[in-house]
Design a protein around this motif. Sequence first.
Motif, short mmCIF file in Angstrom:
data_model
loop_
_atom_site.label_atom_id
_atom_site.label_comp_id
_atom_site.label_asym_id
_atom_site.label_seq_id
_atom_site.Cartn_x
_atom_site.Cartn_y
_atom_site.Cartn_z
N ALA A 165 0.84 -1.30 0.06
CA ALA A 165 -0.23 0.10 0.02
C ALA A 165 0.97 1.28 0.02
N HIS A 166 0.19 2.37 -0.63
CA HIS A 166 1.00 3.56 -0.84
C HIS A 166 0.19 4.82 -0.47
N THR A 167 0.76 6.05 -0.38
CA THR A 167 0.22 7.19 -0.45
C THR A 167 0.70 8.19 -1.22
N ASP A 168 -0.11 9.20 -1.35
CA ASP A 168 0.36 10.47 -2.11
C ASP A 168 1.46 11.41 -1.07
N THR A 169 1.57 12.67 -1.53
CA THR A 169 2.38 13.49 -0.76
C THR A 169 1.67 14.31 0.10
N ASN A 176 2.05 9.55 6.61
CA ASN A 176 1.85 8.78 5.35
C ASN A 176 2.21 7.44 5.50
N MET A 177 3.43 7.33 6.24
CA MET A 177 3.96 5.83 6.35
C MET A 177 2.73 5.18 7.05
N ASP A 178 2.40 5.65 8.13
CA ASP A 178 1.48 5.32 8.99
C ASP A 178 0.16 4.76 8.31
N LEU A 179 -0.29 5.72 7.38
CA LEU A 179 -1.44 5.55 6.59
C LEU A 179 -1.54 4.42 5.67
N SER A 180 -0.39 4.25 4.86
CA SER A 180 -0.24 3.08 4.16
C SER A 180 -0.20 1.82 4.91
N GLY A 207 4.27 4.22 2.26
CA GLY A 207 4.21 5.64 2.43
C GLY A 207 3.95 6.33 1.06
N GLU A 208 5.02 7.46 1.27
CA GLU A 208 5.10 8.33 -0.19
C GLU A 208 6.36 8.10 -0.90
#
Length: 239
Positions: A165-169, A176-180, A207-208
């Motif tokens: 899983a990944h995120t935008d910036t 973002n690392m935690d969100l992913s 993350g991003e």
Amino acid sequence: MVWRALAILLTLLCVCRAYPAAAQDSGQVCFDPGTTRLTPEGYVEVRRIAARIGAAVGPTHIVQRRPAGLGETLSLNDRRRYEIRLELRREGVDFGRMEVLEGGVEESDCLTVEIDRSRSFGGLWHYWGPYFASGDDAISADQRETMRSIVADYRPGETKYCIEAHTDTVGSVGANMDLSRRRAENIALELVRQGVRWEDTQVRWYGETRLARPTVDEVAEPLNRRSFVDVRRACAAGR
């Protein structure tokens, strides 16, 4: 010589008419009006198509659908397409042999399935998605529905779901690392809800740090809010 050349030309024309250039076989899989339930004839057609796929070298195309963009609600024909995929898998067809083509009309209660014999079949497959809303880690009802396809062939202890899983910036690097991480874990939890053992999933999050579409900081880019599920016998080492 002229008559001989004409005879050869006529022969070639007859051969071309008898054997079309498009090496495809197609069928119509029909549904009860307004539903995702295949008609009895639809099930028969799926079995016929599955048998024909066994002798083909190329992928199977499921056509006649409206493209569903990121974040859009699945149309009726999108849902029907997934039902065809599931039924073909139950008949022994690998998901890697199924591709979706855009086109056709939305009003029809029948979807066209084409067997393409013009291209080779690689044999590997994976699942892109779900994509997430900005800052969110929730999996929508439509996304849960589409994930049924990667559980249809699950064999406990043999099938492994390798999740990234990944995120935008948008937001800080740490957030973002935690969100992913939450996104990857929620995908695994949904697979478990659908019958997969937890030990048959592996989650990774980035993350991003690995943007699909590079952007500057604080850019809400939908393509970067992606996830990936690789279905294999064993997950590869971390990249």
